[in-house]
Design an enzyme around this catalytic site. Structure first.
Site, PDB file in Angstrom:
ATOM      1  N   ARG A  30     -76.287  55.612  -2.379  1.00 57.76           N
ATOM      2  CA  ARG A  30     -75.497  54.365  -2.717  1.00 57.76           C
ATOM      3  C   ARG A  30     -76.208  53.344  -2.730  1.00 57.76           C
ATOM      4  O   ARG A  30     -76.128  52.093  -3.218  1.00 57.76           O
ATOM      5  CB  ARG A  30     -74.378  54.159  -1.702  1.00 57.76           C
ATOM      6  CG  ARG A  30     -73.322  55.110  -1.947  1.00 57.76           C
ATOM      7  CD  ARG A  30     -71.963  54.843  -0.783  1.00 57.76           C
ATOM      8  NE  ARG A  30     -72.592  55.695   0.475  1.00 57.76           N
ATOM      9  CZ  ARG A  30     -71.977  55.444   1.547  1.00 57.76           C
ATOM     10  NH1 ARG A  30     -70.777  54.909   1.756  1.00 57.76           N
ATOM     11  NH2 ARG A  30     -72.554  56.010   2.454  1.00 57.76           N
TER      12      ARG A  30
ATOM     13  N   THR B 150     -75.362  65.242   9.401  1.00 55.52           N
ATOM     14  CA  THR B 150     -76.269  64.852  10.555  1.00 55.52           C
ATOM     15  C   THR B 150     -76.234  65.736  11.993  1.00 55.52           C
ATOM     16  O   THR B 150     -77.218  66.005  12.508  1.00 55.52           O
ATOM     17  CB  THR B 150     -75.460  63.517  11.522  1.00 55.52           C
ATOM     18  OG1 THR B 150     -74.106  64.006  11.676  1.00 55.52           O
ATOM     19  CG2 THR B 150     -75.717  62.400  10.672  1.00 55.52           C
TER      20      THR B 150
HETATM   21  C1  UD1 Z   1     -72.762  58.635  10.842  1.00 52.35           C
HETATM   22  C2  UD1 Z   1     -71.525  59.175  11.772  1.00 52.35           C
HETATM   23  C3  UD1 Z   1     -70.302  58.328  11.960  1.00 52.35           C
HETATM   24  C4  UD1 Z   1     -71.014  56.973  12.459  1.00 52.35           C
HETATM   25  C5  UD1 Z   1     -72.095  56.445  11.550  1.00 52.35           C
HETATM   26  C6  UD1 Z   1     -72.686  55.147  12.103  1.00 52.35           C
HETATM   27  C7  UD1 Z   1     -71.764  61.642  11.205  1.00 52.35           C
HETATM   28  C8  UD1 Z   1     -71.165  63.053  10.787  1.00 52.35           C
HETATM   29  N1  UD1 Z   1     -71.133  60.416  11.099  1.00 52.35           N
HETATM   30  O1  UD1 Z   1     -72.057  58.496   9.345  1.00 52.35           O
HETATM   31  O2  UD1 Z   1     -69.412  58.767  12.881  1.00 52.35           O
HETATM   32  O3  UD1 Z   1     -69.942  56.130  12.606  1.00 52.35           O
HETATM   33  O4  UD1 Z   1     -73.196  57.275  11.210  1.00 52.35           O
HETATM   34  O5  UD1 Z   1     -73.785  54.639  10.925  1.00 52.35           O
HETATM   35  O6  UD1 Z   1     -72.793  61.752  11.887  1.00 52.35           O
HETATM   36  N2  UD1 Z   1     -79.156  62.014   8.009  1.00 52.35           N
HETATM   37  C9  UD1 Z   1     -79.996  62.954   7.835  1.00 52.35           C
HETATM   38  N3  UD1 Z   1     -79.594  64.256   7.179  1.00 52.35           N
HETATM   39  C10 UD1 Z   1     -78.388  64.382   6.898  1.00 52.35           C
HETATM   40  C11 UD1 Z   1     -77.629  63.294   6.738  1.00 52.35           C
HETATM   41  C12 UD1 Z   1     -77.936  62.139   7.346  1.00 52.35           C
HETATM   42  O7  UD1 Z   1     -81.098  62.973   8.501  1.00 52.35           O
HETATM   43  O8  UD1 Z   1     -78.402  65.455   6.186  1.00 52.35           O
HETATM   44  C13 UD1 Z   1     -79.443  61.011   8.767  1.00 52.35           C
HETATM   45  C14 UD1 Z   1     -79.188  59.467   7.663  1.00 52.35           C
HETATM   46  O9  UD1 Z   1     -80.733  59.568   6.908  1.00 52.35           O
HETATM   47  C15 UD1 Z   1     -79.025  58.499   8.723  1.00 52.35           C
HETATM   48  C16 UD1 Z   1     -77.986  59.146   9.619  1.00 52.35           C
HETATM   49  O10 UD1 Z   1     -78.293  60.363   9.489  1.00 52.35           O
HETATM   50  O11 UD1 Z   1     -80.157  57.802   8.929  1.00 52.35           O
HETATM   51  C17 UD1 Z   1     -76.532  58.916   9.444  1.00 52.35           C
HETATM   52  O12 UD1 Z   1     -76.337  59.488   8.116  1.00 52.35           O
HETATM   53  P1  UD1 Z   1     -75.346  59.020   7.269  1.00 52.35           P
HETATM   54  O13 UD1 Z   1     -75.045  59.757   5.968  1.00 52.35           O
HETATM   55  O14 UD1 Z   1     -75.548  57.322   6.922  1.00 52.35           O
HETATM   56  O15 UD1 Z   1     -74.129  58.870   8.022  1.00 52.35           O
HETATM   57  P2  UD1 Z   1     -72.799  57.875   8.147  1.00 52.35           P
HETATM   58  O16 UD1 Z   1     -71.864  58.111   6.803  1.00 52.35           O
HETATM   59  O17 UD1 Z   1     -73.064  56.689   8.249  1.00 52.35           O
END
Ligand code: UD1
Ligand code: CA
Length: 462
Positions: free
Chosen positions: A17, A80
């Site tokens: 995004r 995550t």
């Molecule tokens: C996540 C949380 C949400 C919280 C929010 C706060 C989960 C499922 N949800 O959502 O509850 O309110 O953060 O900002 O955890 N990442 C990886 N690998 C992946 C996916 C993500 O390393 O496969 C990293 C991303 O780079 C990022 C972080 O994890 O730094 C959070 O990922 P993102 O997809 O932004 O989660 P949110 O939808 O924001």
């Protein structure tokens, strides 16, 4: 705190995004990558053992993080929970400790919140302590679901939430303290299931799993809602920039830095500025820059990774990776490039470039001059338009100009060459041999006069 703790920072996400050509966590807030903000907050809290989970454009993140921090690769973005599993080798090595898990895209997590949450986590002996905040617009965040007596039951993601759950304004910050061994016990893929809706493994589901295994789960509600704000869209990143800028400028103003107008001033989070220094519009200061007292920096100047003393003037000029000592006066329209040291009370005027050089105390380089790869002593005077000819198309060489030398206007010093103490070069000379102490070096043709040449030329034309 150090011995009993470690940290995993999730930074593998793509951030589609954001429409960026770099990993999302490398996007900058006030000229510092978001993951840099997070790493520094974790360090400031006293947590030293860190692992960053990288994936999308992993090389770029790994090149940025400090040497002592390890990286674990997540080759597919499966959520995550999956990202944390990719750090399981690191977690195995840290069994018996408590781990802080946080997101590389939420830069305002701060050391006090991390420490206070840890204290509560230890005091209550919970398996997990979720850091939460109550925010006005919870859209997009995981909601903290509690029972009627206030105990945490689960975290429900926006996409999975019922209308009733969506109304909850307490959200998950994405930062948590976990007991490493207990986290590992629920991380095994057989326990943590992929979401039927998105196919992702949610770390947030670990909370419910821990509770159903009979462990305690708590929440630490942070004082400020800023700690949760993540950059999921370009406009959210813009909001983070505005927020960070206001906070940083306010901190310097409170410290006695004078900013009569803050227009166009950007100051990175790691810059220190002494009291009674004035920063004028259009000025960017970032990296590990230190500025002393009573300086005037700007208008329209920049300093990156510079160590600047007291009473320095940097007027409409740029400085990078250099040292500028007390009382130096630079600009307008000059550039101090990396590995340069500008001595006390040096005067550098307009259109001067200094690179990889040492300029001794009180030396004057007033106009239109290039000093590169040179060791210049104290009390030297450069006339207008001098050039150190440091590059012959193959290699670079150094010039040495000793104390009190006088370099005449429009001199070329062809390196390697030495101008001795108190020596002069005649204006317009191209100096290719050393000029001994107190001597004059002239390297140009003697002038000849052709009387009435102009008149004769005029007659010929008729
Ligand atoms: C996540 C949380 C949400 C919280 C929010 C706060 C989960 C499922 N949800 O959502 O509850 O309110 O953060 O900002 O955890 N990442 C990886 N690998 C992946 C996916 C993500 O390393 O496969 C990293 C991303 O780079 C990022 C972080 O994890 O730094 C959070 O990922 P993102 O997809 O932004 O989660 P949110 O939808 O924001
Ligand atoms: Ca996020």
């Amino acid at each position: 705190m150090t011995d009993n703790t470690c940290c995993v920072i999730l930074a593998a996400g793509e951030g589609t995004r954001m429409k960026a050509n770099k990993p999302k966590v490398m996007l900058e807030v006030q000229l510092k990558p978001m993951i840099g903000w997070v790493i520094d907050a974790v360090k400031a809290a006293g947590v030293e053992t860190m692992c960053v989970v990288t994936g999308h454009l992993a090389d770029k993140v790994e090149a940025y993080i400090p040497m002592e921090i390890e990286a674990a690769r997540q080759n597919e973005r499966l959520g995550t929970g999956h990202a944390v599993m990719c750090a399981s080798e690191f977690l195995e090595r840290n069994r018996g400790k408590q781990v802080l898990i946080c997101c590389g895209d939420a830069p305002f997590i701060d050391s006090n919140t991390i420490k206070q949450a840890y204290e509560q986590h230890i005091a209550k002996g919970d398996a997990v302590t979720v850091i939460s905040a109550v925010i006005d617009n919870p859209t997009g965040y995981g909601r903290m679901i509690r029972n009627s007596s206030g105990s945490l039951l689960s975290i429900v993601e926006q996409k999975e939430a019922t209308e009733e759950q969506k109304a909850v304004r307490e959200v998950n910050s994405g930062a948590y303290w976990f007991d490493v061994s207990k986290l590992l016990s629920v991380l095994a893929e057989s326990k943590l299931k992929a979401s039927g809706l998105t196919g992702e493994y949610y770390l947030t589901d670990a909370v419910e799993l821990l509770i159903s295994s009979g462990y305690g789960a708590g929440a630490f509600t942070a004082a400020s809602e800023d700690i949760v704000i993540g950059a999921n869209t370009p406009l959210q990143l813009h909001e983070l920039n505005k927020l960070a800028r206001d906070k940083i400028l306010a901190r310097h103003i409170e410290n006695g830095v004078n900013m009569p107008c803050t227009d166009g001033i950007i100051i990175g989070p790691d810059v220190t500025i002494g009291a009674n220094t004035t920063v004028l519009p259009g000025t960017m200061l970032y990296g590990e820059t230190k500025i002393g007292n009573d300086c005037v920096i700007g208008p329209n100047s920049s300093a990156v990774n510079c160590n600047i003393g007291d009473r320095v003037v940097l007027n409409a000029s740029q400085a990078r990776q250099c040292v500028i000592d007390d009382g130096a006066d630079i600009g307008p329209f000059s550039q101090i490039r990396p590995n340069s040291t500008i001595g006390n009370d040096v005067h550098i005027g307009d259109f001067v470039e200094v690179k990889n050089s040492v300029i001794g105390n009180g030396t004057k380089i007033s106009h239109l001059t290039y000093v590169g790869d040179s060791d210049v002593g104290a009390g030297v005077n450069f006339g207008c338009g001098c050039v150190t000819v440091n590059y012959d198309g193959v290699g670079k060489a150094r010039c040495v100009i000793e104390d009190d030398a006088f370099i005449g206007c429009n001199t070329n010093l062809v390196a390697p060459v030495r101008v001795g103490k108190g020596a002069y070069t005649a204006a317009g000379s191209t100096i290719v041999e050393d000029v001994p102490e107190n001597s004059l070096g002239i390297a140009r043709q003697r002038q000849i006069i052709k009387p009435d040449w102009a008149l004769n030329r005029f007659r010929e034309k008729k």
